[in-house]
Design a protein around this motif. Structure first.
Motif, mmCIF file in Angstrom:
data_model
loop_
_atom_site.group_PDB
_atom_site.id
_atom_site.type_symbol
_atom_site.label_atom_id
_atom_site.label_comp_id
_atom_site.label_asym_id
_atom_site.label_seq_id
_atom_site.Cartn_x
_atom_site.Cartn_y
_atom_site.Cartn_z
ATOM 1 N N ASP A 58 14.157 -16.990 30.958
ATOM 2 C CA ASP A 58 14.253 -17.057 29.501
ATOM 3 C C ASP A 58 15.713 -17.286 29.113
ATOM 4 O O ASP A 58 16.598 -16.559 29.562
ATOM 5 C CB ASP A 58 13.741 -15.747 28.889
ATOM 6 N N ALA A 59 15.963 -18.303 28.298
ATOM 7 C CA ALA A 59 17.344 -18.647 27.950
ATOM 8 C C ALA A 59 17.499 -18.791 26.435
ATOM 9 O O ALA A 59 17.636 -19.899 25.910
ATOM 10 C CB ALA A 59 17.763 -19.938 28.651
ATOM 11 N N PRO A 60 17.471 -17.679 25.712
ATOM 12 C CA PRO A 60 17.694 -17.748 24.266
ATOM 13 C C PRO A 60 19.178 -17.938 23.957
ATOM 14 O O PRO A 60 20.020 -17.928 24.863
ATOM 15 C CB PRO A 60 17.212 -16.373 23.782
ATOM 16 N N ASP A 61 19.499 -18.121 22.696
ATOM 17 C CA ASP A 61 20.900 -18.099 22.296
ATOM 18 C C ASP A 61 21.435 -16.674 22.445
ATOM 19 O O ASP A 61 20.671 -15.705 22.493
ATOM 20 C CB ASP A 61 21.045 -18.565 20.846
ATOM 21 N N GLU A 62 22.761 -16.577 22.529
ATOM 22 C CA GLU A 62 23.392 -15.277 22.741
ATOM 23 C C GLU A 62 24.174 -14.830 21.513
ATOM 24 O O GLU A 62 24.946 -15.601 20.945
ATOM 25 C CB GLU A 62 24.368 -15.332 23.926
ATOM 26 N N LEU A 63 23.963 -13.600 21.114
ATOM 27 C CA LEU A 63 24.850 -12.887 20.200
ATOM 28 C C LEU A 63 25.053 -11.520 20.828
ATOM 29 O O LEU A 63 24.080 -10.801 21.082
ATOM 30 C CB LEU A 63 24.240 -12.746 18.801
ATOM 31 N N ARG A 64 26.306 -11.167 21.104
ATOM 32 C CA ARG A 64 26.589 -9.922 21.811
ATOM 33 C C ARG A 64 27.453 -9.006 20.938
ATOM 34 O O ARG A 64 28.400 -9.455 20.289
ATOM 35 C CB ARG A 64 27.301 -10.207 23.132
ATOM 36 N N PHE A 65 27.099 -7.725 20.959
ATOM 37 C CA PHE A 65 27.729 -6.741 20.090
ATOM 38 C C PHE A 65 28.336 -5.610 20.911
ATOM 39 O O PHE A 65 27.780 -5.194 21.929
ATOM 40 C CB PHE A 65 26.692 -6.169 19.112
ATOM 41 N N ASP A 66 29.465 -5.118 20.432
ATOM 42 C CA ASP A 66 30.145 -3.992 21.066
ATOM 43 C C ASP A 66 29.289 -2.732 20.940
ATOM 44 O O ASP A 66 28.725 -2.458 19.876
ATOM 45 C CB ASP A 66 31.501 -3.789 20.382
ATOM 46 N N ARG A 67 29.201 -1.969 22.016
ATOM 47 C CA ARG A 67 28.341 -0.782 21.997
ATOM 48 C C ARG A 67 28.891 0.325 21.106
ATOM 49 O O ARG A 67 28.128 1.107 20.528
ATOM 50 C CB ARG A 67 28.147 -0.248 23.424
ATOM 51 N N ALA A 68 30.208 0.392 20.976
ATOM 52 C CA ALA A 68 30.802 1.479 20.193
ATOM 53 C C ALA A 68 30.666 1.238 18.691
ATOM 54 O O ALA A 68 30.092 2.049 17.960
ATOM 55 C CB ALA A 68 32.268 1.651 20.579
ATOM 56 N N GLY A 69 31.175 0.103 18.226
ATOM 57 C CA GLY A 69 31.170 -0.152 16.786
ATOM 58 C C GLY A 69 30.068 -1.070 16.307
ATOM 59 O O GLY A 69 29.943 -1.317 15.110
ATOM 60 N N ARG A 70 29.274 -1.613 17.254
ATOM 61 C CA ARG A 70 28.171 -2.534 16.954
ATOM 62 C C ARG A 70 28.652 -3.823 16.284
ATOM 63 O O ARG A 70 27.895 -4.499 15.598
ATOM 64 C CB ARG A 70 27.090 -1.861 16.094
ATOM 65 N N GLU A 71 29.936 -4.173 16.479
ATOM 66 C CA GLU A 71 30.490 -5.401 15.907
ATOM 67 C C GLU A 71 30.212 -6.589 16.830
ATOM 68 O O GLU A 71 30.196 -6.454 18.056
ATOM 69 C CB GLU A 71 32.003 -5.265 15.715
ATOM 70 N N LEU A 72 30.026 -7.757 16.239
ATOM 71 C CA LEU A 72 29.867 -8.981 17.023
ATOM 72 C C LEU A 72 31.141 -9.255 17.816
ATOM 73 O O LEU A 72 32.235 -9.285 17.251
ATOM 74 C CB LEU A 72 29.578 -10.163 16.097
ATOM 75 N N VAL A 73 30.990 -9.465 19.132
ATOM 76 C CA VAL A 73 32.157 -9.721 19.979
ATOM 77 C C VAL A 73 32.027 -11.013 20.780
ATOM 78 O O VAL A 73 32.970 -11.411 21.473
ATOM 79 C CB VAL A 73 32.426 -8.539 20.939
ATOM 80 N N GLY A 74 30.896 -11.687 20.697
ATOM 81 C CA GLY A 74 30.744 -12.941 21.427
ATOM 82 C C GLY A 74 29.437 -13.627 21.071
ATOM 83 O O GLY A 74 28.503 -12.999 20.562
ATOM 84 N N ARG A 109 20.333 -2.114 19.888
ATOM 85 C CA ARG A 109 19.271 -2.442 20.840
ATOM 86 C C ARG A 109 19.233 -3.950 21.030
ATOM 87 O O ARG A 109 19.716 -4.710 20.191
ATOM 88 C CB ARG A 109 17.916 -1.918 20.371
ATOM 89 N N ASP A 110 18.645 -4.364 22.142
ATOM 90 C CA ASP A 110 18.573 -5.787 22.439
ATOM 91 C C ASP A 110 17.520 -6.474 21.569
ATOM 92 O O ASP A 110 16.601 -5.841 21.038
ATOM 93 C CB ASP A 110 18.240 -6.001 23.915
ATOM 94 N N PHE A 111 17.667 -7.786 21.446
ATOM 95 C CA PHE A 111 16.712 -8.599 20.706
ATOM 96 C C PHE A 111 16.730 -9.992 21.317
ATOM 97 O O PHE A 111 17.432 -10.243 22.299
ATOM 98 C CB PHE A 111 17.064 -8.642 19.211
ATOM 99 N N ARG A 112 15.968 -10.903 20.749
ATOM 100 C CA ARG A 112 15.924 -12.273 21.262
ATOM 101 C C ARG A 112 16.178 -13.254 20.125
ATOM 102 O O ARG A 112 15.449 -13.249 19.127
ATOM 103 C CB ARG A 112 14.564 -12.573 21.899
ATOM 104 N N LEU A 113 17.209 -14.092 20.279
ATOM 105 C CA LEU A 113 17.545 -15.097 19.272
ATOM 106 C C LEU A 113 17.063 -16.460 19.764
ATOM 107 O O LEU A 113 17.608 -17.016 20.721
ATOM 108 C CB LEU A 113 19.058 -15.128 19.034
#
Length: 252
Positions: A58-74, A109-113
């Motif tokens: 499975d190869a969805p698009d990626e949006l990754r968030f910091d675990r501490a502040g939940r901010e988008l980091v990549g 939590r994880d999701f799928r984009l």
């Protein structure tokens, strides 16, 4: 603004966009926005963050968030192989203007984009707009969130329905390498459009069917890229994929 990305998975916009320069990996046909520079660093990055990511086949698009502040980091976006019809590309709205901003996940939590399915190309390929589907063009956009330099998420009815990359030639590279900071040459800008024709449908289907006219265009692009003296790093990025297509479909 609260945005929906996947069913009931939501984010809230912030005033802090990513500072990383986009990397348009042409042979991989994806745009990456993050600080990692190789596969090992990318894998560590995935382990330290949460969000949407590749998993097995499975190869969805990626949006990754910091675990501490939940901010988008990549982020990482895959280019669709299907080019929208010219009349549909002409309908891509120019408003509203891009507003720089970041994202904060409403829960950790994880999701799928889902990846975009339609590639809309502006005149001269000065901007690539990738949409969930062409039906998005039937209504106006609500917002464009500039999550990184020249990269925006497209919002309709408070749902992310696509993304765009402005001046894609500037960010051409291979793998995880940083793009050349110098301005693209006019010749490579022209070759980029020719190459994008060849690696997307409908022309890609003709190349794969070994249609003589399409194969001739492929060989011509390959020769022009090899002869290009200026802007070699970008030319080599284009050649990485075009050369593979020549080996697969033009050398038999």
């Amino acid at each position: 603004m609260r945005l929906t990305l996947d069913g009931d998975w939501t984010v809230t916009t912030t005033d802090e966009p990513l500072r990383s320069i986009p990397r348009f990996d042409f042979p991989g046909q994806c745009v990456r926005i993050a600080e990692y520079a190789d596969v090992e660093a990318w894998q560590r990055f995935l382990g330290e963050t949460f969000g949407s990511q590749e998993w097995l086949w499975d190869a969805p698009d990626e949006l990754r968030f910091d675990r501490a502040g939940r901010e988008l980091v990549g982020a990482g976006f895959r280019l669709p192989y299907e080019c929208a019809a010219a009349e549909d590309s002409a309908r891509v709205p120019v408003t509203p203007a891009v507003r720089p901003g970041g994202l904060r996940a409403d829960e950790a939590r994880d999701f799928r984009l889902d990846v975009a399915t339609e590639l809309c190309r502006a005149t001269g390929d000065t901007e690539l707009t990738c949409l969930r589907d062409v039906d998005v063009l039937d209504e106006p956009l609500e917002a464009r969130i500039g999550i990184a330099p020249d990269v925006a998420l497209l919002v309709q009815h408070k749902t992310v329905v696509g993304w765009s990359l402005t001046d894609p030639v500037r960010y051409l590279t291979t793998g995880f390498a940083a793009p050349d900071p110098a301005s693209p040459s006019p010749a490579v800008r022209s070759l980029f459009s020719e190459c994008l024709d060849l690696v997307t449908r409908p022309l890609l289907d003709e190349v794969q069917a070994r249609d003589p006219a399409a194969v001739a265009l492929l060989r011509a692009a390959d020769e022009a890229l090899r002869a290009q003296r200026e802007d070699r790093r970008r030319a080599d990025a284009l050649l990485s994929l075009i050369g593979n297509l020549v080996e697969d479909y033009a050398n038999r």
